[in-house]
Design a protein around this motif. Sequence first.
Motif, PDB file in Angstrom:
ATOM      1  N   ASP A  58       0.833  -1.218   0.000  1.00  0.00           N
ATOM      2  CA  ASP A  58       0.000   0.000   0.000  1.00  0.00           C
ATOM      3  C   ASP A  58       0.861   1.259   0.000  1.00  0.00           C
ATOM      4  O   ASP A  58       2.033   1.240   0.380  1.00  0.00           O
ATOM      5  CB  ASP A  58      -0.914   0.009   1.228  1.00  0.00           C
ATOM      6  N   ASN A  59       0.232   2.360  -0.423  1.00  0.00           N
ATOM      7  CA  ASN A  59       0.862   3.678  -0.375  1.00  0.00           C
ATOM      8  C   ASN A  59      -0.115   4.659   0.281  1.00  0.00           C
ATOM      9  O   ASN A  59      -1.184   4.264   0.733  1.00  0.00           O
ATOM     10  CB  ASN A  59       1.275   4.136  -1.774  1.00  0.00           C
ATOM     11  N   ARG A  60       0.261   5.941   0.319  1.00  0.00           N
ATOM     12  CA  ARG A  60      -0.587   6.945   0.983  1.00  0.00           C
ATOM     13  C   ARG A  60      -2.004   6.978   0.405  1.00  0.00           C
ATOM     14  O   ARG A  60      -2.979   7.054   1.134  1.00  0.00           O
ATOM     15  CB  ARG A  60       0.031   8.335   0.868  1.00  0.00           C
ATOM     16  N   GLN A  61      -2.101   6.934  -0.899  1.00  0.00           N
ATOM     17  CA  GLN A  61      -3.406   7.026  -1.554  1.00  0.00           C
ATOM     18  C   GLN A  61      -4.284   5.819  -1.212  1.00  0.00           C
ATOM     19  O   GLN A  61      -5.468   5.973  -0.899  1.00  0.00           O
ATOM     20  CB  GLN A  61      -3.217   7.152  -3.063  1.00  0.00           C
ATOM     21  N   SER A  62      -3.724   4.624  -1.246  1.00  0.00           N
ATOM     22  CA  SER A  62      -4.527   3.433  -0.945  1.00  0.00           C
ATOM     23  C   SER A  62      -4.905   3.377   0.540  1.00  0.00           C
ATOM     24  O   SER A  62      -5.995   2.925   0.880  1.00  0.00           O
ATOM     25  CB  SER A  62      -3.785   2.165  -1.358  1.00  0.00           C
ATOM     26  N   PHE A 108       5.411   5.658   6.624  1.00  0.00           N
ATOM     27  CA  PHE A 108       5.678   5.698   5.190  1.00  0.00           C
ATOM     28  C   PHE A 108       7.158   5.955   4.949  1.00  0.00           C
ATOM     29  O   PHE A 108       7.824   6.588   5.767  1.00  0.00           O
ATOM     30  CB  PHE A 108       4.863   6.820   4.517  1.00  0.00           C
ATOM     31  N   GLY A 112       6.467   7.374  -0.212  1.00  0.00           N
ATOM     32  CA  GLY A 112       5.044   7.344   0.144  1.00  0.00           C
ATOM     33  C   GLY A 112       4.474   5.949   0.278  1.00  0.00           C
ATOM     34  O   GLY A 112       3.256   5.790   0.391  1.00  0.00           O
ATOM     35  N   ASN A 113       5.330   4.927   0.279  1.00  0.00           N
ATOM     36  CA  ASN A 113       4.869   3.543   0.450  1.00  0.00           C
ATOM     37  C   ASN A 113       4.827   3.188   1.937  1.00  0.00           C
ATOM     38  O   ASN A 113       5.644   3.663   2.726  1.00  0.00           O
ATOM     39  CB  ASN A 113       5.797   2.577  -0.286  1.00  0.00           C
TER      40      ASN A 113
END
Length: 172
Positions: A58-62, A108, A112-113
């Motif tokens: 996952d990253n920030r957006q997810s 993170f 960003g991950n």
Amino acid sequence: MRKVGLKTGSARIAMARIVVGGAVLALAGLAGGCSSIRDHRGYLADQSLVDSVQPGIDNRQSVEKTLGRPTFESQFGQKDWYYLSQTVKAPPFRKPRTAEQTLLRVRFDQAGNVVGVDKRGMEQVARIDPDGHTTPTLGRERGLLEDLFGNIGAVGAGGMGSAPQGPGPNGS
């Protein structure tokens, strides 16, 4: 005369039943009104959603799509996201206290991950109980009468109504 006495006796029994019934209802109302109030504050955590956030995937957006916006972000260093969830109990006539707390931290990397997901509980809650109701100060302690009457005679010590002496705007 006897009929009136019977009606009065049955009226007294009915009145006693009403008084006893009212007392029972009043006690039930007091018992219900004196229960603790539980209040939930902050993030409503769904354990399946929290478990679905995976480091390296996952990253920030997810994470934002899965868990929503964080309660707050770290201000210094790496921008970690924190999701804070608290359950507070407020007993009658007393201060509210934290009964349960969950702090979820999503870390993170620079890209960003997600690097890690940490979960903390009540062990992070610090109970602080300051001591004392007054602040100690230097100097002497004065009582109520000294506060009220302590300045009598101190104003105009050179005599009542005398002009100020020495340097200053009104002195010589």
